[in-house]
Write an enzyme that holds these catalytic residues in place. Structure first.
Site, PDB file in Angstrom:
ATOM      1  N   HIS A  64       0.863  -1.181   0.000  1.00 34.06           N
ATOM      2  CA  HIS A  64       0.000   0.000   0.000  1.00 34.06           C
ATOM      3  C   HIS A  64       0.902   1.234   0.000  1.00 34.06           C
ATOM      4  O   HIS A  64       2.042   1.183   0.484  1.00 34.06           O
ATOM      5  CB  HIS A  64      -0.883   0.018   1.241  1.00 34.06           C
ATOM      6  CG  HIS A  64      -1.976  -1.001   1.220  1.00 34.06           C
ATOM      7  ND1 HIS A  64      -3.134  -0.840   1.940  1.00 34.06           N
ATOM      8  CD2 HIS A  64      -2.098  -2.195   0.589  1.00 34.06           C
ATOM      9  CE1 HIS A  64      -3.918  -1.879   1.752  1.00 34.06           C
ATOM     10  NE2 HIS A  64      -3.304  -2.726   0.933  1.00 34.06           N
ATOM     11  N   GLU A  93       1.085   3.868   1.819  1.00 31.32           N
ATOM     12  CA  GLU A  93       1.618   4.272   3.115  1.00 31.32           C
ATOM     13  C   GLU A  93       2.791   3.397   3.541  1.00 31.32           C
ATOM     14  O   GLU A  93       3.801   3.899   4.026  1.00 31.32           O
ATOM     15  CB  GLU A  93       0.526   4.189   4.198  1.00 31.32           C
ATOM     16  CG  GLU A  93      -0.684   5.056   3.929  1.00 31.32           C
ATOM     17  CD  GLU A  93      -1.818   4.334   3.218  1.00 31.32           C
ATOM     18  OE1 GLU A  93      -2.978   4.653   3.507  1.00 31.32           O
ATOM     19  OE2 GLU A  93      -1.555   3.441   2.374  1.00 31.32           O
ATOM     20  N   CYS A 133      -6.109   2.243   5.720  1.00 34.12           N
ATOM     21  CA  CYS A 133      -6.808   1.043   6.165  1.00 34.12           C
ATOM     22  C   CYS A 133      -6.223   0.609   7.509  1.00 34.12           C
ATOM     23  O   CYS A 133      -5.274   1.218   8.014  1.00 34.12           O
ATOM     24  CB  CYS A 133      -6.656  -0.070   5.125  1.00 34.12           C
ATOM     25  SG  CYS A 133      -4.966  -0.714   5.004  1.00 34.12           S
ATOM     26  N   CYS A 182      -2.391  -0.159   7.346  1.00 29.41           N
ATOM     27  CA  CYS A 182      -1.559   1.034   7.226  1.00 29.41           C
ATOM     28  C   CYS A 182      -1.612   1.884   8.488  1.00 29.41           C
ATOM     29  O   CYS A 182      -0.597   2.463   8.900  1.00 29.41           O
ATOM     30  CB  CYS A 182      -1.969   1.833   6.000  1.00 29.41           C
ATOM     31  SG  CYS A 182      -1.650   0.920   4.466  1.00 29.41           S
TER      32      CYS A 182
END
Length: 163
Positions: free
Chosen positions: A62, A64, A92, A95
């Site tokens: 992801h 992040e 999410c 993260c």
């Protein structure tokens, strides 16, 4: 790393622009267009990331997490105290957990994620009083641009492809 600057000391609009530029680059690999940057107390970008799950075939890639990994490599430590994570979409649960574990002091995000957001929408992991680290949260920076990029991506994906 130093202390956390007052949010007004950072140009959050410009920093979100850098995150949006990362998000747009994710489109080339078919990844969901989410981008992130990590900045130090001086406002210098020390980590950049964009969704790369498709490109890297990695469920943890992801934006992040990619940005946090880059920032930690540059800083030479996993402790990113005094930093700010700027991301186009609300993190999410994975993260949000990663930024807590990295000791990121401030989170700035553009678009809300009512289906999976863990920084105020569905959950509020980053400010959970039961955890040993808490993160300041600033929301809605360039929200419309961030949301539009995602909406356009998903609308295009759902269109029937010509045969």
């Amino acid at each position: 790393m130093g202390g956390l600057p007052h949010p007004g000391a950072l140009d959050l609009t410009a920093l979100m622009g850098a995150a949006l530029a990362e998000a747009e680059q994710a489109l080339a690999t078919g990844d969901v267009p989410v981008g992130a940057v990590v900045v130090d107390a001086d406002g210098t970008i020390i980590g950049r990331g964009r969704n790369a799950r498709e490109a890297e075939r990695d469920p943890t890639a992801h934006a992040e997490v990619v940005a946090l990994r880059a920032a930690a490599a540059r800083a030479g430590t996993w402790r990113l105290s005094g930093t700010t994570l700027v991301v186009t979409l609300e993190p999410c649960a994975m993260c949000a957990g990663a930024l807590i574990m990295a000791r990121v002091d401030r989170l700035v995000y553009g678009a809300y994620d009512p289906r999976a957001g863990a920084a105020g929408s569905l959950w509020d992991t980053v400010r959970d009083p039961r955890l040993d680290h808490h993160t300041e949260v600033i929301t809605g920076v360039r929200e419309e641009e961030c949301a539009r990029l995602l909406t356009d991506f998903f609308v295009a994906r759902r269109k029937p492809q010509p045969s």
